[in-house]
Design an enzyme around this catalytic site. Structure first.
Site, PDB file in Angstrom:
ATOM      1  N   ASP A 311       0.867  -1.173   0.000  1.00 53.81           N
ATOM      2  CA  ASP A 311       0.000   0.000   0.000  1.00 53.81           C
ATOM      3  C   ASP A 311       0.908   1.229   0.000  1.00 53.81           C
ATOM      4  O   ASP A 311       1.812   1.326   0.828  1.00 53.81           O
ATOM      5  CB  ASP A 311      -0.891  -0.002   1.238  1.00 53.81           C
ATOM      6  CG  ASP A 311      -1.829   1.184   1.263  1.00 53.81           C
ATOM      7  OD1 ASP A 311      -2.385   1.516   0.200  1.00 53.81           O
ATOM      8  OD2 ASP A 311      -1.996   1.785   2.331  1.00 53.81           O
ATOM      9  N   THR A 313       0.565   4.546   0.702  1.00 55.06           N
ATOM     10  CA  THR A 313       0.572   5.430   1.858  1.00 55.06           C
ATOM     11  C   THR A 313       1.025   4.674   3.107  1.00 55.06           C
ATOM     12  O   THR A 313       0.460   3.641   3.456  1.00 55.06           O
ATOM     13  CB  THR A 313      -0.828   6.022   2.091  1.00 55.06           C
ATOM     14  OG1 THR A 313      -1.266   6.652   0.885  1.00 55.06           O
ATOM     15  CG2 THR A 313      -0.803   7.036   3.218  1.00 55.06           C
ATOM     16  N   ASP A 553      -1.380  -0.268   6.516  1.00 56.67           N
ATOM     17  CA  ASP A 553      -1.539   0.322   7.846  1.00 56.67           C
ATOM     18  C   ASP A 553      -2.929   0.881   8.086  1.00 56.67           C
ATOM     19  O   ASP A 553      -3.243   1.306   9.192  1.00 56.67           O
ATOM     20  CB  ASP A 553      -0.501   1.435   8.073  1.00 56.67           C
ATOM     21  CG  ASP A 553      -0.677   2.583   7.093  1.00 56.67           C
ATOM     22  OD1 ASP A 553      -1.470   2.435   6.132  1.00 56.67           O
ATOM     23  OD2 ASP A 553      -0.017   3.624   7.268  1.00 56.67           O
TER      24      ASP A 553
END
Length: 797
Positions: A311, A313, A553
């Site tokens: 991911d 970000t 996250d």
């Protein structure tokens, strides 16, 4: 005109946020035992560790044989019993060290829910929550106990981990929440109605433990091997007992000693212990790098991964962002000061802003003259947030803030300008005035673009090196993000990811799994991916036989993390991601992943090496026992001889080889890879040793002949075993050469030291047979080397 005093009185009478329990009420509930006292078990208990290492099937076998030797003597034939005690102690100590590391890291990584008491929000450990506590919720927070919603502001909760239902559920005051679910959007607070073992999730996980040994090919393979060994050992042992009692009918104690000598080396007792030690030390090593391994096989699993989904970000980029430009669009009918005020009011409307909104809040503080009458929190599924605002001049309006390509129809002229910015790796949000109310499902229809907010993401300084590491290790990296595909591709290109120049918009991905898998294998960057799509993409890759790791996250990553072979969460991420991930990077550093991969490869590669040593011994021991039974001769060894051989050619070197660096990529089919080498090696070693033994029986005669025959056979077996060790130790480094040489020197010392000769009953008689034994061993080693190379070519891993 209203009276100011009356207005103030009315505002004071309005109900405010619930204050929660008082200190006295908390104390009362604690005294009644109404506390969330579910024990958090991050590892096995000390008693379980001791039981697992002591009470094993093979320790029981060895223990019985050791007791038999204590009865018939002498004690030096029972040395194998002390070796087992030492190995078991090492296993217990190392696992206790790993437990201490794991438990301390689990405490560090444990999140603390915010509990409101006496009107003050306070982060508390989950074990201090009491019945009736008021617990605040925000995006990414996990519900740690069961409860009832008291406050809700666009509160959406995902209960998929409990019910299997993927769609978030909108919660209103009075609705129930279950422990184990987590917030995907909005915020609120709920009252704890069930705590401790009465909570739903606690009942589901009553027997669960994070320290598990499931889904491990290594563990499964070793168990399978040990099962085969058990079945071979039983009939061989029975035949050996009978034959030795018949051959040594005048000396039953000698027959028993020789029988025990034949059975003991069949047991690869150190293999299981050494595997546990290797895993345990792996946990300790990773713990020093702030990496929490919640399930031990995750170390092995990540080493087998061939696709890692990232991911953007929080993984490739740091969490923070900066607003670099604000562009008011022509024809919007507004000016920049007004837009700044609107952005400030939008920021103030969300009590738990994400990274993008936080950057806007920092750049455009809220004005006290604006009021929010309704709010729609950001959701990764919607990809926008909104608020109904009233300005100081009485003007009201509904505003949306989010992804331009979601808020605007395809082909809109504004999108062309945005594509240019995305191509530079910049993130762009659109501020638009909505033509419908926030609760209208078509709120985005007809939205009028007002301004573009340009954000710059901070690249992680170590992300490029990590991506290059995966490329060097033939691990495909796939960047899967909810952001604009072109923007994500630009960021990945800056980090040197191959294929980043051709990003794929996930909205155009085929829904059919096989077609999706083909596109995923060809591409490396995917944007505008929804949470459900992330899950589908993981499944599509797995359908092609890939072992998939997923990092993330945010709450939008939870479903994919849960379905991936290995889930890796950032320590600063939401509690929901940490709860479902097998590995948590507490230092939030993506650069830690290569260490986990390397540790897994070290464990798998080295255990495969040492397993070959142990099973070679098992094979030649079984073959020797069968040949002895068929030839009706005394078993050539006493237990002390095989204890010496096992220590020098297997036990000591295996310990060092199991902990050595090893960057070889993990390969499947553990059992096949071990047996293809150990079976021929064991057959050659056993056959050559028995040939040397029979030759010695024809050469020696008279008193002490058996001791001379045993010494010749021991020399032969030692030399062949040393060659097996020399093969296993490749590729050579200085310390591996020293290790092999030291083991050879140890045997020479035994042969040259009189008291050690007597202790181990070893004495080479004459020169003819000892040199004949060396010649047989040399010939066997040559055959072994040729066979080893042929097997490697004929049956590649």
């Amino acid at each position: 005109m209203s009276d100011p005093a009356q207005t103030a009185t009315e505002e004071a009478a309005l109900p405010g946020p619930h204050p929660g329990l008082t200190v006295a009420e908390v104390a009362e509930r604690v005294s009644r035992g109404e506390v969330n006292d579910v024990p958090v078990r991050s590892s096995r208990s000390t008693a379980e560790i001791v039981r697992a290492n002591v009470f094993t099937r093979f320790n029981a076998i060895i223990g019985v044989l050791f007791l038999i030797i204590l009865v018939v003597g002498p004690i030096q034939d029972g040395l194998f019993g002390f070796v087992i005690v030492a190995n078991t102690a090492i296993g217990i100590v190392q696992e206790l060290r790993a437990k201490k590391t794991l438990d301390s890291l689990a405490v560090i990584g444990e999140s603390k829910p915010t509990v409101r008491r006496d009107g003050v929000p306070t982060p508390l450990p989950t074990g201090e929550i009491v019945l009736g506590d008021l617990i605040e919720l925000g995006p990414g927070d996990k519900c740690v106990v069961d409860g009832e919603v008291l406050e809700a502001d666009g509160l959406e909760i995902d209960e998929s981990l409990l019910t299997g239902e993927a769609d978030p559920v909108l919660k209103q005051p009075g609705d129930k929440v279950m422990s184990g679910s987590f917030v995907v959007a909005g915020g609120g607070a709920f009252t704890a109605t069930k705590v401790g073992r009465e909570a739903y999730a606690a009942q589901l996980a009553e027997e669960a433990s994070r320290f598990t040994l499931v889904h491990s090919e290594l563990r499964t393979g070793i168990s399978q091997i040990l099962k085969y060994v058990t079945w071979m050992m039983v009939p061989t042992a029975v035949g050996l007992i009978i034959s030795q009692l018949v051959v040594e009918k005048d000396d039953w104690k000698e027959a028993v000693r020789r029988m025990v000598a034949g059975i003991v080396p069949m047991v690869p007792e150190g293999l299981v212990l050494l595997t546990s030690v290797a895993f345990a030390i792996g946990v300790i090593r990773l713990g020093r790098k702030q990496c929490l391994v919640q399930e031990l096989p995750a170390i092995e699993g990540l080493a087998r991964v061939d696709v890692v989904c990232l991911d953007k970000t929080g993984t490739l980029t740091e969490g923070g962002m900066d607003v670099t430009a604000l562009r008011v669009l022509p024809g919007s009918g507004t000016d920049e000061p007004f837009v700044r005020q609107v952005l400030g009011a939008l920021g103030a409307s969300d009590p738990r802003p994400n990274a993008s909104l936080q950057a806007i809040i920092d750049a455009h503080p809220a004005s006290p003259h604006w009021r929010c009458t309704a709010a729609l929190p950001f959701s990764s599924a919607r990809k926008y947030s909104g608020a109904a605002l009233e300005g100081p001049d009485g003007e009201s309006g509904t505003w949306l803030l989010g992804a331009p390509d979601v808020l605007l129809p395809a082909g809109d002229a504004v999108l062309t300008e945005i594509e240019d910015l995305n191509a530079q790796g910049l993130r762009v949000l659109l501020l638009a005035r909505a033509g419908h109310a926030l609760d209208d499902p078509h709120v985005t229809d007809g939205a009028r673009p007002t301004a573009l907010i340009v954000l710059e993401q901070r690249l992680r300084p170590d992300a490029g090196d990590t991506l290059r590491y995966f490329a060097d290790q033939q691990v495909s990296a796939k960047v899967i993000s909810g952001d604009n595909a072109v923007s994500v591709g630009a960021v990945a290109a800056k980090l040197g990811l191959p294929g980043a120049q051709e990003p794929v918009d996930a909205r155009r991905l085929p829904a059919e799994r096989e077609e999706m898998a083909r596109v995923l294998e060809d591409g490396s960057v995917f944007g505008r991916v929804t949470p459900q799509q992330k899950r589908d993409m993981v499944a599509a890759l797995q359908s092609r036989g890939h072992t998939v790791a997923m990092t993330g996250d945010g709450v939008n990553d939870v479903l994919a993390l849960k379905d991936a072979d290995i889930g890796v969460a950032m320590g600063s991420g939401s509690e929901a991601t940490r709860a479902v991930a097998q590995i948590v990077l507490l230092n939030n550093s993506f650069a830690t992943l290569p260490s986990v991969v390397a540790e897994g490869r070290r464990v798998i590669g080295n255990i495969t090496r040492v397993a070959t040593l142990f099973l070679t011994k098992t094979v030649y021991s079984v073959l020797l026992a069968v040949l002895v039974v068929c030839a009706q001769v005394p078993y050539p060894f006493l237990p002390r001889h095989l204890t010496l051989l096992s220590t020098l050619t297997i036990g000591v070197p295996a310990f060092f080889l199991a902990l050595a660096p090893n960057k070889e990529r993990a390969k499947p089919h553990f059992v096949r890879r071990v047996m293809r080498y150990s079976v021929p090696a064991g057959l050659i070693a056993g056959g050559a040793t028995f040939a040397a033994y029979l030759l010695a029986r024809h050469h020696y005669s008279g008193p002490g002949a058996l001791d001379a025959e045993t010494s010749a056979a021991t020399l032969t077996l030692f030399l062949i075993s040393m060659w097996v060790l020399a093969i296993i130790a490749r590729p050579y480094t200085w310390w591996r050469i020293v290790l092999v040489a030291a083991m050879g020197a140890g045997f020479v010392i035994v042969l040259l030291t009189p008291w050690l000769q007597r202790f181990f009953a070893l004495k080479l008689v004459g020169t003819t047979l000892p040199w004949a034994a060396v010649g047989i061993a040399a010939l066997a080693s040559l055959v072994l080397e040729l066979t080893w190379r042929w097997v490697g070519r004929r049956f590649p891993a």
